[in-house]
Design a protein around this motif. Structure first.
Motif, short mmCIF file in Angstrom:
data_model
loop_
_atom_site.label_atom_id
_atom_site.label_comp_id
_atom_site.label_asym_id
_atom_site.label_seq_id
_atom_site.Cartn_x
_atom_site.Cartn_y
_atom_site.Cartn_z
N LEU A 240 -19.71 -1.78 7.30
CA LEU A 240 -20.02 -0.90 6.17
C LEU A 240 -20.36 -1.68 4.89
CD1 LEU A 240 -17.15 1.76 6.54
CD2 LEU A 240 -19.53 1.99 7.24
N LYS A 241 -20.37 -2.99 4.98
CA LYS A 241 -20.58 -3.80 3.79
C LYS A 241 -21.87 -3.45 3.04
CE LYS A 241 -17.95 -8.04 4.62
NZ LYS A 241 -18.01 -9.52 4.78
N ASN A 242 -22.90 -3.10 3.77
CA ASN A 242 -24.19 -2.79 3.15
C ASN A 242 -24.39 -1.31 2.89
OD1 ASN A 242 -24.99 -5.53 3.16
ND2 ASN A 242 -25.60 -5.36 5.32
N ASP A 243 -23.35 -0.53 3.11
CA ASP A 243 -23.40 0.91 2.83
C ASP A 243 -23.12 1.11 1.35
OD1 ASP A 243 -22.94 3.65 2.57
OD2 ASP A 243 -21.99 3.82 4.55
N ASN A 244 -24.05 1.68 0.62
CA ASN A 244 -23.90 1.86 -0.82
C ASN A 244 -22.76 2.81 -1.19
OD1 ASN A 244 -26.06 0.14 -1.44
ND2 ASN A 244 -27.56 1.81 -1.24
N ASN A 245 -22.30 3.57 -0.23
CA ASN A 245 -21.20 4.51 -0.48
C ASN A 245 -19.82 3.85 -0.36
OD1 ASN A 245 -23.06 6.61 -0.79
ND2 ASN A 245 -23.03 7.07 1.41
N PHE A 246 -19.81 2.61 0.10
CA PHE A 246 -18.56 1.91 0.42
C PHE A 246 -18.30 0.80 -0.59
CE2 PHE A 246 -16.35 -1.42 3.06
CZ PHE A 246 -15.13 -0.75 3.15
N ILE A 247 -17.10 0.76 -1.14
CA ILE A 247 -16.69 -0.31 -2.05
C ILE A 247 -15.37 -0.88 -1.55
CG2 ILE A 247 -16.07 -0.90 -4.43
CD1 ILE A 247 -17.65 1.55 -5.35
N TYR A 248 -15.26 -2.18 -1.54
CA TYR A 248 -13.99 -2.81 -1.17
C TYR A 248 -13.63 -3.85 -2.22
CZ TYR A 248 -17.13 -6.40 0.80
OH TYR A 248 -18.11 -7.35 0.97
N LYS A 249 -12.38 -3.81 -2.66
CA LYS A 249 -11.91 -4.66 -3.74
C LYS A 249 -10.52 -5.21 -3.44
CE LYS A 249 -15.17 -4.53 -6.93
NZ LYS A 249 -15.70 -5.74 -7.58
N LYS A 250 -10.22 -6.35 -4.01
CA LYS A 250 -8.88 -6.90 -3.95
C LYS A 250 -8.01 -6.13 -4.94
CE LYS A 250 -10.73 -11.54 -3.15
NZ LYS A 250 -10.87 -12.91 -3.73
N ALA A 251 -6.74 -5.97 -4.59
CA ALA A 251 -5.85 -5.22 -5.48
C ALA A 251 -4.43 -5.77 -5.40
CB ALA A 251 -5.87 -3.73 -5.14
N ILE A 252 -3.60 -5.34 -6.36
CA ILE A 252 -2.20 -5.74 -6.44
C ILE A 252 -1.34 -4.48 -6.39
CG2 ILE A 252 -0.45 -6.88 -7.87
CD1 ILE A 252 -2.57 -8.79 -6.85
#
Length: 516
Positions: A240-252
């Motif tokens: 899904l990395k290239n799916d514009n609807n998908f965002i993935y982020k580092k978090a705490i």
């Protein structure tokens, strides 16, 4: 004269029963005990004196008190074997409040637990047999010993209140000090409520029709190939990395265990000691959703402790672990498919799969990496990676189901806390519920077919994500206590009494010490 010899004999045997397991454990468990430290001779003498003191009390009490110290010793060894760190005082409360999860987790080292129990029984039997040999006794020894144990916190308070158990001490001393500090804090350091300015909840016209929150369990973004891990643990999310609807982020995460992490997230709680916010229920996300006419669901493969009950009470539909026939997270996807989404709907799916023992909650179909119980690190690592692979399948399945069947939806994924697996960057520690940053590195995933967000920070955290979630539900949360970029990681108590860490979100990439 023979009697006093027997007193010395008892003391020697007691000392060996205490000391030998510590020295043996240091050979089998790396860094358990540093027996060439300056403390070794000193603590051996202390142990001998303790045994000598015990030798003067009556037989039954002699066995009782000896057993007490033997158990303290083996508790430390068992705890260290699982976590690769010694039992700190702030963890004591977990032994009572989360005993079911603790027992569940300890199933992964059941052979070691069995061995420790066997050794405890053998040690107590030896003490029992040797206690039958006549020794000199003194009727004042027992009350003296009891008084000594009771007043011990007073003596240690000024010197060891910040004591952290460590590998330069015998196990029974580590555990005894941790218990005494725990009791001392409760007696001599009563809780003082800290006053905070009241949060402001402002109604907005920003509500989205379908919102799903997937609350994960113990997922560490550093073990996901989505974030660059060298094992292919998240192949479906990777796609899904290239799916514009998908965002993935580092978090705490906001806490280091499930009750604190989940509650802090759903209360939008920034300050660890802000008890009034919880009591007011003002920012209870499930309550806010309901008040804004959402149909609310809480579907969980966890048992859900008392700190989470307020969210269940504000859910129109509730299912928890006891309501399902099997233990796998597939149940939650199946339950999701039963929801019609014909009106505004807010769904919480609380996963279980990355909880230890990891293999217990991962279907065998996902045992990609083989494991055995002989190599502890490989066992923990590969069973965990298999569980990550399984969770990848669950999250992807939820996204695909919503894509294929509905429009105008939002999916959030965060984990309650992270998990350590003994890596060098984690200082060789395992598990969670330890007040270190290694317990807090979680993924933040966001998917929406329509409502895109500009998420440009390197790191996010529970607090920022839950405020974002509240806005999607139609609320702005204004916190007058916010101070620049400062945030907190709460320890194992929701009211902050067990301590917390403070950090600046923007400095995480720059400060390696925070990333351990």
């Amino acid at each position: 004269m023979n009697f006093i010899k027997n007193n010395f004999l008892f003391s020697i045997i007691f000392s060996l029963i205490i000391v030998v397991p510590n020295l043996a454990a240091s050979f089998f468990i790396k860094s358990y005990y540093i027996f060439n430290s300056k403390h070794t001779i000193q603590e051996f003498i202390i142990t001998f004196i303790l045994g000598f003191l015990l030798s003067f009390i009556k037989n039954k009490l002699k066995v009782f008190f000896s057993s007490f110290f033997i158990f303290l010793n083996f508790i430390d060894i068992g705890y260290f074997y699982f976590f690769r760190t010694h039992l700190p005082s702030y963890q004591i409360e977990l032994l009572f409040s989360e005993y079911k999860d603790i027992i569940d987790s300890l199933a992964s080292i059941k052979l070691i637990i069995f061995l420790l129990i066997l050794l405890s029984i053998l040690s107590i039997y030896i003490i029992y047999k040797i206690s039958r040999v006549k020794t000199l006794s003194n009727k004042y020894t027992t009350p003296f010993l009891v008084v000594l144990i009771i007043i011990f916190p007073i003596f240690i308070r000024n010197h060891t209140i910040n004591y952290m158990p460590n590998s330069t001490h015998f196990g029974y001393i580590n555990t005894l000090f941790s218990f005494e500090i725990f009791i001392s804090n409760r007696i001599f350091k009563p809780y003082k409520e800290k006053i905070f300015k009241a949060y402001i909840v402002k109604k907005l016209n920003t509500q989205k029709p379908i919102i799903i929150v997937i609350m994960g369990e113990s997922l560490n973004y550093k073990r996901m190939s989505l974030f660059g891990f060298n094992y292919k643990t998240t192949p479906l999310l990777d796609s899904l990395k290239n799916d514009n609807n998908f965002i993935y982020k580092k978090a705490i995460s906001s806490g280091v265990n499930t009750p604190v992490g989940v509650a802090s997230f759903f209360y939008i709680k920034r300050e660890p000691e802000n008890v009034k916010l919880i009591l007011s229920q003002k920012t209870n996300i499930l309550k806010l959703a309901r008040e804004n006419n959402y149909t609310t669901y809480w579907l969980s493969m966890q048992e859900e402790g008392t700190g989470i009950f307020p969210f269940l009470n504000n859910s129109d539909f509730v299912k928890t672990r006891k309501d399902f026939k099997d233990k796998y997270d597939d149940n939650l996807l199946n339950e999701l498919k039963k929801i019609s989404f014909s009106k505004k709907t807010f769904v919480v799916l609380h996963l279980r799969a990355n909880h230890s023992p990891y293999e217990e909650y991962t279907p065998k179909l996902f045992y990609k990496w083989s494991f055995n119980y002989k190599d502890y690190h490989k066992y923990k690592l590969f069973t965990y990676l298999n569980s990550v692979l399984y969770v990848d399948n669950i999250i992807y399945g939820i996204i695909e189901y919503m894509k294929e069947n509905y429009k105008n939806f939002i999916i959030y994924y965060v984990s309650d806390h992270s998990e350590m697996l003994g890596f060098k960057s984690e200082n060789g520690k395992y598990g969670h519920s330890q007040l270190v940053f290694g317990d807090t590195f979680i993924p933040f995933l966001y998917y929406s077919d329509k409502y895109h967000k500009n998420l440009n920070k390197n790191y996010y955290n529970h607090y920022l994500i839950s405020k974002m979630l509240a806005e999607d539900l139609g609320y702005e949360i204004i916190n007058p206590n916010e101070n620049k970029d400062i945030y907190y990681i709460n320890n194992v108590k929701l009211d902050g009494r067990s301590g917390y860490l403070k950090y600046e979100l923007n400095s995480l990439d720059k400060n390696d010490t925070l990333l351990r």
